[in-house]
Design a protein around this motif. Structure first.
Motif, mmCIF file in Angstrom:
data_model
loop_
_atom_site.group_PDB
_atom_site.id
_atom_site.type_symbol
_atom_site.label_atom_id
_atom_site.label_comp_id
_atom_site.label_asym_id
_atom_site.label_seq_id
_atom_site.Cartn_x
_atom_site.Cartn_y
_atom_site.Cartn_z
ATOM 1 N N VAL A 165 -2.419 6.979 4.726
ATOM 2 C CA VAL A 165 -1.212 6.870 3.902
ATOM 3 C C VAL A 165 -0.219 5.906 4.540
ATOM 4 O O VAL A 165 0.474 5.159 3.833
ATOM 5 C CB VAL A 165 -0.584 8.267 3.690
ATOM 6 C CG1 VAL A 165 0.823 8.156 3.120
ATOM 7 C CG2 VAL A 165 -1.444 9.087 2.750
ATOM 8 N N ARG A 166 -0.136 5.894 5.861
ATOM 9 C CA ARG A 166 0.774 4.953 6.525
ATOM 10 C C ARG A 166 0.379 3.512 6.210
ATOM 11 O O ARG A 166 1.227 2.655 5.964
ATOM 12 C CB ARG A 166 0.778 5.183 8.037
ATOM 13 C CG ARG A 166 1.839 4.375 8.781
ATOM 14 C CD ARG A 166 1.803 4.587 10.282
ATOM 15 N NE ARG A 166 1.784 6.000 10.592
ATOM 16 C CZ ARG A 166 0.801 6.599 11.256
ATOM 17 N NH1 ARG A 166 -0.249 5.916 11.664
ATOM 18 N NH2 ARG A 166 0.850 7.890 11.506
ATOM 19 N N PHE A 167 -0.928 3.246 6.212
ATOM 20 C CA PHE A 167 -1.405 1.905 5.866
ATOM 21 C C PHE A 167 -1.008 1.552 4.438
ATOM 22 O O PHE A 167 -0.518 0.452 4.169
ATOM 23 C CB PHE A 167 -2.926 1.838 6.015
ATOM 24 C CG PHE A 167 -3.519 0.496 5.687
ATOM 25 C CD1 PHE A 167 -3.681 -0.466 6.670
ATOM 26 C CD2 PHE A 167 -3.918 0.186 4.389
ATOM 27 C CE1 PHE A 167 -4.225 -1.717 6.359
ATOM 28 C CE2 PHE A 167 -4.453 -1.053 4.077
ATOM 29 C CZ PHE A 167 -4.600 -2.002 5.070
ATOM 30 N N VAL A 168 -1.196 2.499 3.512
ATOM 31 C CA VAL A 168 -0.873 2.239 2.106
ATOM 32 C C VAL A 168 0.634 2.060 1.918
ATOM 33 O O VAL A 168 1.072 1.193 1.153
ATOM 34 C CB VAL A 168 -1.398 3.380 1.217
ATOM 35 C CG1 VAL A 168 -0.949 3.192 -0.230
ATOM 36 C CG2 VAL A 168 -2.925 3.446 1.280
ATOM 37 N N PHE A 169 1.436 2.868 2.603
ATOM 38 C CA PHE A 169 2.890 2.743 2.502
ATOM 39 C C PHE A 169 3.334 1.333 2.893
ATOM 40 O O PHE A 169 4.124 0.690 2.178
ATOM 41 C CB PHE A 169 3.555 3.777 3.407
ATOM 42 C CG PHE A 169 5.060 3.683 3.439
ATOM 43 C CD1 PHE A 169 5.826 4.077 2.352
ATOM 44 C CD2 PHE A 169 5.720 3.201 4.562
ATOM 45 C CE1 PHE A 169 7.212 3.997 2.379
ATOM 46 C CE2 PHE A 169 7.098 3.123 4.599
ATOM 47 C CZ PHE A 169 7.851 3.513 3.500
ATOM 48 N N LEU A 170 2.817 0.824 3.990
ATOM 49 C CA LEU A 170 3.207 -0.520 4.428
ATOM 50 C C LEU A 170 2.615 -1.596 3.519
ATOM 51 O O LEU A 170 3.194 -2.671 3.375
ATOM 52 C CB LEU A 170 2.798 -0.729 5.890
ATOM 53 C CG LEU A 170 3.611 0.106 6.885
ATOM 54 C CD1 LEU A 170 3.034 -0.006 8.293
ATOM 55 C CD2 LEU A 170 5.082 -0.308 6.890
ATOM 56 N N HIS A 171 1.489 -1.313 2.911
ATOM 57 C CA HIS A 171 0.934 -2.208 1.887
ATOM 58 C C HIS A 171 1.932 -2.347 0.735
ATOM 59 O O HIS A 171 2.202 -3.468 0.263
ATOM 60 C CB HIS A 171 -0.400 -1.639 1.391
ATOM 61 C CG HIS A 171 -0.971 -2.334 0.198
ATOM 62 N ND1 HIS A 171 -2.028 -3.232 0.283
ATOM 63 C CD2 HIS A 171 -0.658 -2.261 -1.134
ATOM 64 C CE1 HIS A 171 -2.324 -3.687 -0.929
ATOM 65 N NE2 HIS A 171 -1.506 -3.105 -1.807
ATOM 66 N N GLU A 172 2.495 -1.232 0.279
ATOM 67 C CA GLU A 172 3.459 -1.286 -0.825
ATOM 68 C C GLU A 172 4.784 -1.911 -0.393
ATOM 69 O O GLU A 172 5.423 -2.626 -1.171
ATOM 70 C CB GLU A 172 3.695 0.117 -1.396
ATOM 71 C CG GLU A 172 2.455 0.793 -1.944
ATOM 72 C CD GLU A 172 1.720 -0.039 -2.991
ATOM 73 O OE1 GLU A 172 2.379 -0.854 -3.677
ATOM 74 O OE2 GLU A 172 0.491 0.119 -3.119
ATOM 75 N N ILE A 173 5.201 -1.666 0.834
ATOM 76 C CA ILE A 173 6.391 -2.341 1.366
ATOM 77 C C ILE A 173 6.171 -3.853 1.360
ATOM 78 O O ILE A 173 7.084 -4.632 1.046
ATOM 79 C CB ILE A 173 6.711 -1.855 2.790
ATOM 80 C CG1 ILE A 173 7.216 -0.403 2.762
ATOM 81 C CG2 ILE A 173 7.746 -2.753 3.468
ATOM 82 C CD1 ILE A 173 8.555 -0.201 2.096
ATOM 83 N N ALA A 174 4.960 -4.282 1.676
ATOM 84 C CA ALA A 174 4.646 -5.718 1.652
ATOM 85 C C ALA A 174 4.839 -6.291 0.257
ATOM 86 O O ALA A 174 5.402 -7.379 0.094
ATOM 87 C CB ALA A 174 3.216 -5.953 2.128
ATOM 88 N N HIS A 175 4.374 -5.577 -0.776
ATOM 89 C CA HIS A 175 4.599 -6.036 -2.146
ATOM 90 C C HIS A 175 6.096 -6.182 -2.432
ATOM 91 O O HIS A 175 6.533 -7.142 -3.073
ATOM 92 C CB HIS A 175 3.998 -5.043 -3.149
ATOM 93 C CG HIS A 175 2.519 -5.156 -3.317
ATOM 94 N ND1 HIS A 175 1.887 -6.335 -3.673
ATOM 95 C CD2 HIS A 175 1.529 -4.223 -3.194
ATOM 96 C CE1 HIS A 175 0.583 -6.140 -3.767
ATOM 97 N NE2 HIS A 175 0.343 -4.859 -3.475
#
Length: 298
Positions: A165-175
């Motif tokens: 989930v931490r990886f996905v959270f930062l993925h969305e922050i990148a967007h």
């Protein structure tokens, strides 16, 4: 599937680390705000952000103007399965702490809202229409079930779940950053967001960041084995789970060939791909450092 009480308690404990560790760059912890301070949040009745009074700062002419904050919005939970988790997240101010860390790290041209909620679908997403990043409780539960399906113990599954989930959270922050900073993206944006998440995790968050990237890779691999490819999967803007798996491994190996040599020697990452990973990783790091340098506060 109703989560057991032990898993719910683990979710709550893991959320503390997950959100506080989601900072884009290290900050001086002595500067962190006191726990009971009012953090930027959003009132769902008025839909207006509630802010603390900012101390005027002398503008740095080398930096962009700071006109926004990461703010938090709490929405009512409709699924009884997530009520207790949502209650604890609010009480512990987990989203608010994440927003505080991000606000200490980054300049924003306008507000970005962070929220967790039950979405009635397995998802996490950035919405440019209201400038928000949403992490769905269903996605957290999905990752837990994926790791359990692969034979992991309950404890292993929920630990890996929050790493992923931490990886996905930062993925969305990148967007969100790509959108708000108007960053140039010359290839697939979903792949760029994956690489940004890998960059932040591997460069900024140390061993915990490495666990996040490898947990996401593990989830991608398991999902690829559990699902049957459809036309929608092949035509989707996201890369296939198998491709995301190898890219995550490549970024990890490329960050330190010696430390992560086992990814190659144990047969997870083909040697042909591994040979290009150090240069590939370095290009990713240099690119994101250049893109973000004018937006960092420190």
């Amino acid at each position: 599937m109703l989560l057991s009480k032990n898993v719910q308690n683990a979710l709550i404990a893991a959320m503390v680390f997950f959100f506080v560790a989601a900072c884009v760059c290290p900050t001086d912890r002595s500067q962190r705000r006191e726990q009971d301070q009012d953090y930027p949040s959003r009132n769902p009745q008025t839909d207006q952000p509630e802010r603390t009074q900012k101390t005027p700062k002398t503008p740095d002419p080398s930096k962009k103007p700071d006109n926004g904050d990461f703010v938090v919005e709490h929405l009512p939970v409709t699924n009884p399965r997530y009520i207790e988790l949502d209650k604890q997240i609010r009480q512990e101010k987990l989203l608010e702490r994440a927003a505080d860390e991000l606000n200490q790290a980054l300049i924003l041209p306008e507000d970005i809202t962070l929220r967790t909620k039950d979405c009635r679908e397995i998802n996490a997403f950035y919405n440019p229409n209201d400038s928000s990043v949403t992490m769905c409780y269903e996605l957290m539960e999905h990752f837990y079930q994926v790791f359990r399906a692969a034979g992991r113990s309950e404890e292993e599954a929920y630990n890996q779940m929050f790493d992923a989930v931490r990886f996905v959270f930062l993925h969305e922050i990148a967007h969100a950053l790509i959108d708000k900073y108007k960053l140039p993206v010359v290839s697939n944006e979903e792949d760029a967001a994956d690489r940004c998440s890998a960059y932040i995790n591997l460069e900024e968050l140390g061993d915990e960041g490495v666990k996040a990237v490898l947990a996401a890779a593990d989830a991608f691999l398991i999902e690829s084995k559990l699902s049957k490819k459809t036309t929608n999967d092949l035509s989707d803007e996201h890369l296939l789970s198998e491709q995301r798996f190898y890219t995550a491994l490549c970024m990890t190996y490329g960050s330190n060939e010696t430390k992560y040599a086992r990814l190659v020697t144990d047969g997870y990452l083909p040697r042909e791909r591994a040979a290009r990973c150090p240069a590939d990783y370095q290009k990713t790091v240099e690119s994101w450092k250049e893109l973000l340098k004018d937006w960092r506060k420190n």
